[in-house]
Scaffold this motif. Structure first.
Motif, PDB file in Angstrom:
ATOM      1  N   VAL A   8       0.837  -1.192   0.000  1.00  0.00           N
ATOM      2  CA  VAL A   8       0.000   0.000   0.000  1.00  0.00           C
ATOM      3  C   VAL A   8       0.873   1.244   0.000  1.00  0.00           C
ATOM      4  CG1 VAL A   8      -0.143  -0.037   2.530  1.00  0.00           C
ATOM      5  CG2 VAL A   8      -1.872   1.217   1.230  1.00  0.00           C
ATOM      6  N   LEU A   9       0.417   2.285  -0.683  1.00  0.00           N
ATOM      7  CA  LEU A   9       1.078   3.583  -0.657  1.00  0.00           C
ATOM      8  C   LEU A   9       0.125   4.587  -0.028  1.00  0.00           C
ATOM      9  CD1 LEU A   9       3.365   5.208  -3.242  1.00  0.00           C
ATOM     10  CD2 LEU A   9       1.405   6.529  -2.428  1.00  0.00           C
ATOM     11  N   VAL A  10       0.632   5.342   0.932  1.00  0.00           N
ATOM     12  CA  VAL A  10      -0.172   6.325   1.655  1.00  0.00           C
ATOM     13  C   VAL A  10       0.450   7.697   1.471  1.00  0.00           C
ATOM     14  CG1 VAL A  10      -1.180   6.964   3.878  1.00  0.00           C
ATOM     15  CG2 VAL A  10      -0.723   4.544   3.379  1.00  0.00           C
ATOM     16  N   THR A  11      -0.326   8.666   1.018  1.00  0.00           N
ATOM     17  CA  THR A  11       0.190  10.021   0.840  1.00  0.00           C
ATOM     18  C   THR A  11      -0.001  10.828   2.122  1.00  0.00           C
ATOM     19  OG1 THR A  11      -1.883  10.989   0.006  1.00  0.00           O
ATOM     20  CG2 THR A  11      -0.439   9.897  -1.608  1.00  0.00           C
ATOM     21  N   GLY A  12       0.845  11.843   2.298  1.00  0.00           N
ATOM     22  CA  GLY A  12       0.740  12.710   3.469  1.00  0.00           C
ATOM     23  C   GLY A  12       0.834  11.941   4.766  1.00  0.00           C
ATOM     24  N   ALA A  13       1.846  11.069   4.872  1.00  0.00           N
ATOM     25  CA  ALA A  13       1.848  10.080   5.956  1.00  0.00           C
ATOM     26  C   ALA A  13       2.925  10.294   7.008  1.00  0.00           C
ATOM     27  CB  ALA A  13       1.986   8.676   5.356  1.00  0.00           C
ATOM     28  N   ASN A  14       3.525  11.475   7.082  1.00  0.00           N
ATOM     29  CA  ASN A  14       4.575  11.669   8.085  1.00  0.00           C
ATOM     30  C   ASN A  14       4.021  11.974   9.475  1.00  0.00           C
ATOM     31  OD1 ASN A  14       4.076  14.225   6.452  1.00  0.00           O
ATOM     32  ND2 ASN A  14       5.020  15.077   8.300  1.00  0.00           N
ATOM     33  N   ARG A  15       2.701  12.211   9.561  1.00  0.00           N
ATOM     34  CA  ARG A  15       2.081  12.448  10.869  1.00  0.00           C
ATOM     35  C   ARG A  15       0.581  12.214  10.749  1.00  0.00           C
ATOM     36  NH1 ARG A  15       3.205  18.070   9.354  1.00  0.00           N
ATOM     37  NH2 ARG A  15       1.228  19.115   8.858  1.00  0.00           N
ATOM     38  N   GLY A  16      -0.099  12.321  11.891  1.00  0.00           N
ATOM     39  CA  GLY A  16      -1.555  12.298  11.907  1.00  0.00           C
ATOM     40  C   GLY A  16      -2.169  11.016  11.375  1.00  0.00           C
ATOM     41  N   PHE A  58      10.114   4.710   2.805  1.00  0.00           N
ATOM     42  CA  PHE A  58       9.793   6.115   2.580  1.00  0.00           C
ATOM     43  C   PHE A  58      10.042   6.526   1.140  1.00  0.00           C
ATOM     44  CE2 PHE A  58      11.308  10.533   2.245  1.00  0.00           C
ATOM     45  CZ  PHE A  58      10.111  11.182   2.556  1.00  0.00           C
ATOM     46  N   ALA A  59       9.166   7.395   0.638  1.00  0.00           N
ATOM     47  CA  ALA A  59       9.368   8.018  -0.665  1.00  0.00           C
ATOM     48  C   ALA A  59       8.894   9.464  -0.585  1.00  0.00           C
ATOM     49  CB  ALA A  59       8.604   7.277  -1.756  1.00  0.00           C
ATOM     50  N   LEU A  60       9.679  10.362  -1.137  1.00  0.00           N
ATOM     51  CA  LEU A  60       9.345  11.779  -1.158  1.00  0.00           C
ATOM     52  C   LEU A  60       8.206  12.016  -2.145  1.00  0.00           C
ATOM     53  CD1 LEU A  60      10.557  14.344   0.244  1.00  0.00           C
ATOM     54  CD2 LEU A  60      11.805  14.741  -1.894  1.00  0.00           C
ATOM     55  N   LEU A  61       7.190  12.760  -1.719  1.00  0.00           N
ATOM     56  CA  LEU A  61       6.076  13.066  -2.611  1.00  0.00           C
ATOM     57  C   LEU A  61       5.372  14.330  -2.168  1.00  0.00           C
ATOM     58  CD1 LEU A  61       4.111  12.401  -4.922  1.00  0.00           C
ATOM     59  CD2 LEU A  61       2.768  11.062  -3.271  1.00  0.00           C
ATOM     60  N   PRO A  66       3.175  17.976 -10.041  1.00  0.00           N
ATOM     61  CA  PRO A  66       3.163  16.885 -11.032  1.00  0.00           C
ATOM     62  C   PRO A  66       4.547  16.272 -11.230  1.00  0.00           C
ATOM     63  CG  PRO A  66       1.876  18.760 -11.812  1.00  0.00           C
ATOM     64  CD  PRO A  66       2.586  19.220 -10.575  1.00  0.00           C
ATOM     65  N   GLU A  67       5.596  17.091 -11.122  1.00  0.00           N
ATOM     66  CA  GLU A  67       6.953  16.566 -11.285  1.00  0.00           C
ATOM     67  C   GLU A  67       7.298  15.588 -10.165  1.00  0.00           C
ATOM     68  OE1 GLU A  67       6.264  20.188 -13.412  1.00  0.00           O
ATOM     69  OE2 GLU A  67       6.203  19.849 -11.239  1.00  0.00           O
ATOM     70  N   SER A  68       6.912  15.928  -8.930  1.00  0.00           N
ATOM     71  CA  SER A  68       7.162  15.049  -7.797  1.00  0.00           C
ATOM     72  C   SER A  68       6.400  13.733  -7.955  1.00  0.00           C
ATOM     73  CB  SER A  68       6.758  15.743  -6.498  1.00  0.00           C
ATOM     74  OG  SER A  68       6.969  14.908  -5.382  1.00  0.00           O
ATOM     75  N   ILE A  69       5.173  13.800  -8.414  1.00  0.00           N
ATOM     76  CA  ILE A  69       4.375  12.594  -8.645  1.00  0.00           C
ATOM     77  C   ILE A  69       5.035  11.707  -9.689  1.00  0.00           C
ATOM     78  CG2 ILE A  69       2.147  11.733  -9.470  1.00  0.00           C
ATOM     79  CD1 ILE A  69       0.905  14.351  -8.341  1.00  0.00           C
ATOM     80  N   SER A  70       5.524  12.305 -10.767  1.00  0.00           N
ATOM     81  CA  SER A  70       6.184  11.529 -11.829  1.00  0.00           C
ATOM     82  C   SER A  70       7.467  10.878 -11.329  1.00  0.00           C
ATOM     83  CB  SER A  70       6.483  12.429 -13.031  1.00  0.00           C
ATOM     84  OG  SER A  70       5.293  12.793 -13.694  1.00  0.00           O
ATOM     85  N   ARG A  71       8.222  11.599 -10.498  1.00  0.00           N
ATOM     86  CA  ARG A  71       9.449  11.013  -9.955  1.00  0.00           C
ATOM     87  C   ARG A  71       9.140   9.805  -9.081  1.00  0.00           C
ATOM     88  NH1 ARG A  71      11.104  16.519  -9.597  1.00  0.00           N
ATOM     89  NH2 ARG A  71      10.352  16.654  -7.428  1.00  0.00           N
ATOM     90  N   PRO A 113      -4.937  14.130  -5.366  1.00  0.00           N
ATOM     91  CA  PRO A 113      -5.442  12.763  -5.490  1.00  0.00           C
ATOM     92  C   PRO A 113      -5.731  12.351  -6.933  1.00  0.00           C
ATOM     93  CG  PRO A 113      -6.502  13.870  -3.660  1.00  0.00           C
ATOM     94  CD  PRO A 113      -5.699  14.917  -4.371  1.00  0.00           C
ATOM     95  N   LEU A 114      -6.245  13.280  -7.737  1.00  0.00           N
ATOM     96  CA  LEU A 114      -6.517  12.964  -9.135  1.00  0.00           C
ATOM     97  C   LEU A 114      -5.228  12.603  -9.867  1.00  0.00           C
ATOM     98  CD1 LEU A 114      -8.165  12.869 -11.737  1.00  0.00           C
ATOM     99  CD2 LEU A 114      -7.989  15.369 -11.865  1.00  0.00           C
ATOM    100  N   ARG A 115      -4.205  13.437  -9.721  1.00  0.00           N
ATOM    101  CA  ARG A 115      -2.950  13.202 -10.445  1.00  0.00           C
ATOM    102  C   ARG A 115      -2.207  11.985  -9.921  1.00  0.00           C
ATOM    103  NH1 ARG A 115      -1.435  19.623 -10.171  1.00  0.00           N
ATOM    104  NH2 ARG A 115      -2.385  20.258 -12.167  1.00  0.00           N
ATOM    105  N   VAL A 116      -2.181  11.817  -8.610  1.00  0.00           N
ATOM    106  CA  VAL A 116      -1.507  10.651  -8.034  1.00  0.00           C
ATOM    107  C   VAL A 116      -2.183   9.369  -8.512  1.00  0.00           C
ATOM    108  CG1 VAL A 116      -1.063   9.393  -5.893  1.00  0.00           C
ATOM    109  CG2 VAL A 116      -0.602  11.835  -6.006  1.00  0.00           C
TER     110      VAL A 116
END
Length: 263
Positions: A8-16, A58-61, A66-71, A113-116
């Motif tokens: 699973v990949l979770v975005t915005g996951a460094n806290r909360g 961990f992965a930076l996002l 859009p560039e970060s998503i593509s990387r 969320p749409l682009r990811v």
């Protein structure tokens, strides 16, 4: 889904809620990709979960880039990673209300969320799940009928994007109230996210992908504040539930406490 059989990949996951979602899925035996825009906080959060014996990477996002998503997608593709679930958790609630707040909130909470999702779709396994972390503030019943008709039934993705940007431009022009918009970029962005959920559920049904939106309720996080009614563990429960639905599970729904709520 059997324990230990998913990635699973979770975005915005460094806290909360994102961090707690990673923890709970990791405890179920899942391999977790924890993503965050902060190159310092993200790895620290990842290491904290790894110290608990969880399989977390961990992965930076930055979902607004859009560039970060593509990387990120390129990195996963290079490593041959396939995703069983994608949790679009990253979100913001900014103070104040002006065109900058409206534009950046829409960029993170709706376009992110749409682009990811669209960029990671080639990596999704059959019978995968896509979870949109939404809010009760996006329930259509709380909006004027004139605005409800613009989102229900949802227009095409292209028109939905244009609709969200029209809100930003109406704020910039100072005519948002005349056009029926609320004075809340957060609410409008989550309203768009709910409509997007329904569109994607229909579009991806032939691929047996389940797409649902969830409302964690008012949770004691940095965003929710210390006086929120719900613990972070309980808030993450509905996210984890939607990410681990069986293949015959629901799609195109909006859920709170694991139960459907009206759009």
């Amino acid at each position: 889904m059997k324990q230990g059989t998913g990635t699973v990949l979770v975005t915005g996951a460094n806290r909360g809620l994102g961090l707690e979602t990673c923890r709970q899925l990791g405890q179920l035996g899942w391999r977790v990709w924890l993503t965050a825009p902060d190159a310092a906080e993200g790895p620290r959060a990842c290491e904290a979960l790894r110290s608990e014996g969880l399989d977390v990477h961990f992965a930076l996002l930055d979902v607004a880039s859009p560039e970060s998503i593509s990387r990120l997608a390129g990195r996963l593709e290079q490593q041959g990673i396939r995703l069983t679930a994608l949790v679009n958790n990253a979100g913001i609630a900014m103070e104040g209300f002006d065109a900058h707040v409206a534009e950046y909130t829409v960029a993170v909470n709706f376009l992110g969320p749409l682009r990811v999702t669209e960029r990671l779709l080639p990596l999704m396994e059959e019978h995968g799940r896509i979870v949109m972390v939404s809010s009760a503030l996006a329930e259509l019943k709380d909006y004027p009928h004139s605005l409800q008709r613009r989102f229900d039934p949802p227009p095409s993705k292209e028109r939905l994007v244009a609709l969200e940007w029209s809100f930003v431009e109406d704020v910039r022009a100072g005519v948002y109230a005349d056009r029926g918009w609320p004075e809340s970029a957060y609410r409008v962005s989550k309203l768009g996210l709910n409509a997007l959920t329904r569109l994607l559920a229909e579009e991806l049904e032939p691929r047996n992908l389940l797409v649902n939106a969830v409302c964690p309720s008012w949770v004691r996080t940095q965003m929710g504040g210390p006086h929120a009614a719900r613990s972070i563990e309980r808030g993450a429960d509905v996210i984890v539930w939607a990410a681990t639905l069986p293949p015959e599970g629901p799609t195109g729904g909006f859920f709170r406490n694991r139960r459907p709520v009206p759009w």
